[in-house]
Design an enzyme around this catalytic site. Sequence first.
Site, mmCIF file in Angstrom:
data_model
loop_
_atom_site.group_PDB
_atom_site.id
_atom_site.type_symbol
_atom_site.label_atom_id
_atom_site.label_comp_id
_atom_site.label_asym_id
_atom_site.label_seq_id
_atom_site.Cartn_x
_atom_site.Cartn_y
_atom_site.Cartn_z
ATOM 1 N N LYS A 158 37.846 15.396 -0.967
ATOM 2 C CA LYS A 158 36.978 16.565 0.039
ATOM 3 C C LYS A 158 37.862 17.849 0.448
ATOM 4 O O LYS A 158 39.049 18.113 0.594
ATOM 5 C CB LYS A 158 35.771 16.778 -0.092
ATOM 6 N N LEU A 161 27.057 18.265 8.646
ATOM 7 C CA LEU A 161 27.406 18.316 6.956
ATOM 8 C C LEU A 161 28.197 18.019 6.061
ATOM 9 O O LEU A 161 29.320 18.121 6.693
ATOM 10 C CB LEU A 161 26.367 19.600 6.602
ATOM 11 N N PRO A 162 28.050 17.669 5.595
ATOM 12 C CA PRO A 162 28.862 17.157 4.045
ATOM 13 C C PRO A 162 30.415 18.402 4.224
ATOM 14 O O PRO A 162 31.499 18.254 3.872
ATOM 15 C CB PRO A 162 28.547 16.527 2.632
ATOM 16 N N THR A 222 33.395 18.983 8.409
ATOM 17 C CA THR A 222 34.709 20.083 7.626
ATOM 18 C C THR A 222 34.742 20.318 7.100
ATOM 19 O O THR A 222 34.545 19.875 5.256
ATOM 20 C CB THR A 222 35.596 18.442 7.748
ATOM 21 N N LYS A 263 41.636 20.373 11.738
ATOM 22 C CA LYS A 263 41.233 19.238 10.899
ATOM 23 C C LYS A 263 41.970 19.596 9.716
ATOM 24 O O LYS A 263 42.843 17.727 9.658
ATOM 25 C CB LYS A 263 39.556 19.494 11.112
HETATM 26 P P1 NAD Z 1 26.904 11.539 5.920
HETATM 27 O O1 NAD Z 1 27.297 12.426 4.662
HETATM 28 O O2 NAD Z 1 27.142 10.457 6.490
HETATM 29 O O3 NAD Z 1 26.323 12.906 6.572
HETATM 30 C C1 NAD Z 1 25.849 14.120 5.852
HETATM 31 C C2 NAD Z 1 24.233 13.994 6.494
HETATM 32 O O4 NAD Z 1 23.995 15.548 6.195
HETATM 33 C C3 NAD Z 1 23.302 13.561 5.340
HETATM 34 O O5 NAD Z 1 22.669 12.862 6.529
HETATM 35 C C4 NAD Z 1 22.498 14.075 5.122
HETATM 36 O O6 NAD Z 1 21.250 14.190 5.158
HETATM 37 C C5 NAD Z 1 22.357 15.220 5.765
HETATM 38 N N1 NAD Z 1 22.243 16.898 4.490
HETATM 39 C C6 NAD Z 1 22.980 17.025 3.990
HETATM 40 N N2 NAD Z 1 22.040 18.350 2.911
HETATM 41 C C7 NAD Z 1 21.510 18.641 4.033
HETATM 42 C C8 NAD Z 1 20.498 19.898 3.808
HETATM 43 N N3 NAD Z 1 20.699 21.054 3.268
HETATM 44 N N4 NAD Z 1 19.523 19.966 5.345
HETATM 45 C C9 NAD Z 1 19.866 18.413 6.132
HETATM 46 N N5 NAD Z 1 20.464 17.452 5.988
HETATM 47 C C10 NAD Z 1 21.093 17.391 5.233
HETATM 48 O O7 NAD Z 1 27.736 11.999 6.826
HETATM 49 P P2 NAD Z 1 29.190 11.775 7.377
HETATM 50 O O8 NAD Z 1 30.380 10.626 7.089
HETATM 51 O O9 NAD Z 1 28.837 12.522 8.721
HETATM 52 O O10 NAD Z 1 30.864 13.208 7.919
HETATM 53 C C11 NAD Z 1 29.670 14.679 7.903
HETATM 54 C C12 NAD Z 1 30.969 15.442 8.349
HETATM 55 O O11 NAD Z 1 32.023 15.223 9.284
HETATM 56 C C13 NAD Z 1 31.663 15.844 6.916
HETATM 57 O O12 NAD Z 1 31.988 16.792 5.993
HETATM 58 C C14 NAD Z 1 32.901 15.222 7.273
HETATM 59 O O13 NAD Z 1 34.327 15.662 6.393
HETATM 60 C C15 NAD Z 1 33.470 15.042 8.808
HETATM 61 N N6 NAD Z 1 33.703 13.792 9.355
HETATM 62 C C16 NAD Z 1 34.154 12.405 8.114
HETATM 63 C C17 NAD Z 1 34.022 11.863 9.435
HETATM 64 C C18 NAD Z 1 34.137 10.294 9.143
HETATM 65 O O14 NAD Z 1 34.559 9.147 10.202
HETATM 66 N N7 NAD Z 1 32.544 9.750 8.372
HETATM 67 C C19 NAD Z 1 35.359 12.017 9.807
HETATM 68 C C20 NAD Z 1 35.365 13.065 10.662
HETATM 69 C C21 NAD Z 1 34.675 14.723 10.337
#
Ligand code: NAD
Length: 298
Positions: free
Chosen positions: A245, A64-65, A95, A170
């Site tokens: 963030k 999740l975000p 994260t 991380k």
């Molecule tokens: P994203 O925004 O693409 O995906 C988040 C998902 O969570 C979305 O599909 C959203 O609909 C869902 N969501 C939000 N609130 C929700 C809830 N209450 N119930 C159910 N679903 C819910 O984000 P992402 O890029 O997949 O990143 C996710 C995590 O991984 C973050 O913490 C980010 O910092 C970390 N991260 C991202 C990357 C990257 O390259 N994108 C790399 C490493 C780590």
Amino acid sequence: MKIAFIGLGNMGAPMALNLLKNGHTLNVFDLNQAAVQTLVDAGASASASPKAAATGVECVVTMLPAAAHVKRVLTADDGVLAGIARGATIVDSSTIDPASAQAFAKLAAERGNPFVDAPVSGGTGGAAAGTLTFMVGANAGVYEQVKPMLAAMGKNIVHCGDTGMGQVAKICNNLLLGITMAGVAEAMSLGVALGIDPKVLAGIVNTSTGRCWSSDTYNPYPGIVETAPASRGYTGGFGTDLMLKDLGLAADAAKSAKQPVYLGALAQQLYQTMSKHGDGGLDFSSVIKLYHDVGAKR
Ligand code: NAD
């Protein structure tokens, strides 16, 4: 293994697909129905709530975000903790700040559920290829239990210490990433302003002491690395707001440790400026736009 996967975004969807490919059975939940459908088409079962998804599984994975979303998904009336069986494990790969991870672990332990912080690095490409690095915070026994499942989504599964230490690893990595990306953007922009061909400059950097992941794999200058977001208008990848963030998490954690983060604080302001200008949804390498116009798509 029967697993619930909650959070099917840029990272979560390809991670969940890799669990399916490796023979696991999946209940999935996301607020975005299109994301759920992709997983259902691949063989997962859609659940009506995090509670329903967690019911009857051996492990729940959340991606999740931010910490507020994890809290909501775990603790709401229709949340994971309301449905999960005693003894089943919760693995959070989002994260978030180490203190929140430790607080969630305490809450889960009160219900008889081990909680593991397992944030990842490797980006969306690593998530799709199943080559992520997992930074795992858990006691040794729980780490050994979750390791085979994580290996279906990643190549390097590293035990960083007890709960919260995965998040410490991380946020320190991303503090450095935010700084190196801004540094590469600055150096590339200066070189181009002084007249050098950007490809020649990148070639020199990548065989010299300035080389880093931000220069050789994810160069912010368009046309240097074909697969990098810079070569597709800074779309996809790792959003500027997510980097912002993470730098905020590092700054908060640094404050709690009374530790200075001079460069991190400056990098945070650079990404904050990007976000204020409406570029929070672009990949974080678009920070180069602060130096000159590179024709990013909005
Ligand atoms: P994203 O925004 O693409 O995906 C988040 C998902 O969570 C979305 O599909 C959203 O609909 C869902 N969501 C939000 N609130 C929700 C809830 N209450 N119930 C159910 N679903 C819910 O984000 P992402 O890029 O997949 O990143 C996710 C995590 O991984 C973050 O913490 C980010 O910092 C970390 N991260 C991202 C990357 C990257 O390259 N994108 C790399 C490493 C780590």
